[in-house]
Design an enzyme around this catalytic site. Structure first.
Site, PDB file in Angstrom:
ATOM      1  N   GLY A 222      -6.348  -2.750   7.444  1.00 30.20           N
ATOM      2  CA  GLY A 222      -7.369  -1.408   7.624  1.00 30.20           C
ATOM      3  C   GLY A 222      -8.139  -1.714   8.646  1.00 30.20           C
ATOM      4  O   GLY A 222      -8.554  -0.585   9.547  1.00 30.20           O
TER       5      GLY A 222
ATOM      6  N   ASP B 265      -9.042   1.257   5.700  1.00 30.12           N
ATOM      7  CA  ASP B 265      -8.679   2.445   6.543  1.00 30.12           C
ATOM      8  C   ASP B 265      -8.458   3.604   5.554  1.00 30.12           C
ATOM      9  O   ASP B 265      -8.593   4.616   5.794  1.00 30.12           O
ATOM     10  CB  ASP B 265      -7.698   2.464   7.431  1.00 30.12           C
ATOM     11  CG  ASP B 265      -6.307   1.861   7.023  1.00 30.12           C
ATOM     12  OD1 ASP B 265      -6.275   0.787   6.070  1.00 30.12           O
ATOM     13  OD2 ASP B 265      -5.629   2.557   7.120  1.00 30.12           O
TER      14      ASP B 265
ATOM     15  N   THR C 125      -0.734   2.407   6.873  1.00 28.61           N
ATOM     16  CA  THR C 125      -0.457   0.936   5.891  1.00 28.61           C
ATOM     17  C   THR C 125      -0.461  -0.267   6.736  1.00 28.61           C
ATOM     18  O   THR C 125       0.164  -0.257   7.807  1.00 28.61           O
ATOM     19  CB  THR C 125       0.838   1.317   5.077  1.00 28.61           C
ATOM     20  OG1 THR C 125       0.979  -0.283   4.413  1.00 28.61           O
ATOM     21  CG2 THR C 125       1.920   1.184   5.890  1.00 28.61           C
TER      22      THR C 125
ATOM     23  N   THR D 261       0.801  -1.074   0.120  1.00 27.50           N
ATOM     24  CA  THR D 261       0.051  -0.096  -0.020  1.00 27.50           C
ATOM     25  C   THR D 261       1.005   1.192   0.029  1.00 27.50           C
ATOM     26  O   THR D 261       2.151   1.131   0.304  1.00 27.50           O
ATOM     27  CB  THR D 261      -1.010  -0.072   1.240  1.00 27.50           C
ATOM     28  OG1 THR D 261      -1.844  -1.264   1.266  1.00 27.50           O
ATOM     29  CG2 THR D 261      -1.701   1.185   1.337  1.00 27.50           C
TER      30      THR D 261
HETATM   31  N1  GLY Z   1      -4.493  -0.640   4.761  1.00 26.63           N
HETATM   32  C1  GLY Z   1      -5.168  -1.039   3.536  1.00 26.63           C
HETATM   33  C2  GLY Z   1      -6.414  -1.673   3.682  1.00 26.63           C
HETATM   34  O1  GLY Z   1      -6.475  -2.222   4.837  1.00 26.63           O
HETATM   35  O2  GLY Z   1      -7.247  -1.732   2.716  1.00 26.63           O
END
Ligand code: GLY
Length: 304
Positions: free
Chosen positions: A227, A204, A224, A173
């Site tokens: 989420g 998130d 990152t 990410t």
């Molecule tokens: N941090 C990226 C997600 O969980 O989508």
């Protein structure tokens, strides 16, 4: 500061893929430095840096996005301006090369903060944003990664700690945060999410206060990792609150945020943080996080 994901990354620490990541992070930081040197704003810098990382297939965002349970790409992104807390975000979008640019348009061209799926795509059309074809996103690595996740009947972080032998560890990410010479802070985060996620799952990254936050009075943050952990702890706003309420600088506030993330939910992932004075900090609970920074216009540092 920029990041390219958190996780184990054991299998890329000594080979040319690692060099590839670090070069990409370094080039992105230099690009951001140049934007600020030429008088660009923190907001312009984070949008440009996040776009560059979205265009690099090694990262889990934009063209390198991971696939959901249906083998489709559904991306999330957000951008926030610390001057006035204005923010724009999109969730569950596909066929868009740079979701962070669509998020910026939501911020500047609509009265909303977050648009999702079909509505976000309709807004992209309204703004004249070009669609890219499905095959723009499909790399052999991503298809194989989904196959592995399906075999394990689980969702996986792009750099999953728990699957130390798996190839999927080498994707990340992305996020970018900046402070310009006027003291304005901005943050951007963009992702394809987690591998084999349910259709419609939103992480998130597009949630203000969770995956992204910027307030000139405190800090800029991009997160990152898993989420769900970051949403439950509202981690980016929590770090900002540690600064606002306790007067902590970047390093201490980040450490307090990571301690809270770990203690409350055993959170997996990391954050990059720049405080209102331009000090940089990072923290992560995974083995590693790909990230880098230029502090107070100094040297460019990149780290696993
Ligand atoms: N941090 C990226 C997600 O969980 O989508």
């Amino acid at each position: 500061m920029v990041h390219g994901g958190a996780g184990a990354l054991d299998n890329v620490s000594d080979d040319k893929t690692a060099v590839r990541y670090l070069e990409s992070i370094r080039n992105t930081l230099e690009h951001g430095r140049e934007i600020l040197r030429l008088g660009g704003s923190a907001l312009q810098a984070v949008e440009a840096c996040a776009s560059l990382l979205e265009d690099d297939p090694v990262f889990n965002a934009g063209c390198g996005s991971v696939l959901n349970e249906d083998g489709k790409v559904e991306m999330d992104a957000a951008i926030m301006d610390g001057r006035d807390l204005s923010a724009g975000a999109v969730a569950g979008v596909s066929n868009i090369a740079n979701p962070v640019q669509l998020a910026r348009l939501v911020m500047s061209e609509s009265e909303h903060v977050l648009l999702i799926a079909e509505g976000a795509m309709r807004f992209a059309d309204h703004c004249g944003m070009q669609h890219v074809p499905e095959h723009y996103f499909y790399t052999p690595d991503r298809v194989e990664q989904l196959k592995q996740a399906r075999l394990r009947h689980k969702v996986m972080l792009d750099h999953d700690d728990t699957e130390a032998d798996s190839e999927d560890q080498k994707y990340g990410t992305i996020g970018a945060i900046a402070r310009d010479p006027q003291g304005n802070l901005a943050a951007a985060t963009s992702t394809g999410g987690v591998v084999n996620k349910r259709m419609g799952r939103v992480g998130d990254s597009p949630i203000v206060g969770a995956g992204v936050y910027a307030d000139n009075e405190t800090c800029a943050v991009s997160a990152t990792g898993y989420g769900e952990d970051f949403m439950r702890t509202v981690i980016s706003k929590t770090i900002s609150d540690f600064m606002f309420m306790q007067g902590l600088p970047a390093v201490e506030a980040t450490a307090a945020g990571i301690e809270y993330l770990t203690r409350k939910v055993g959170g997996r992932g990391g954050v990059i943080v720049i405080d209102k004075d331009g000090s940089c900090a990072s923290g992560f609970t995974t083995k590693k996080m790909i990230h880098g920074w230029i502090e107070h216009g100094g040297e460019t540092v990149v780290r696993f």
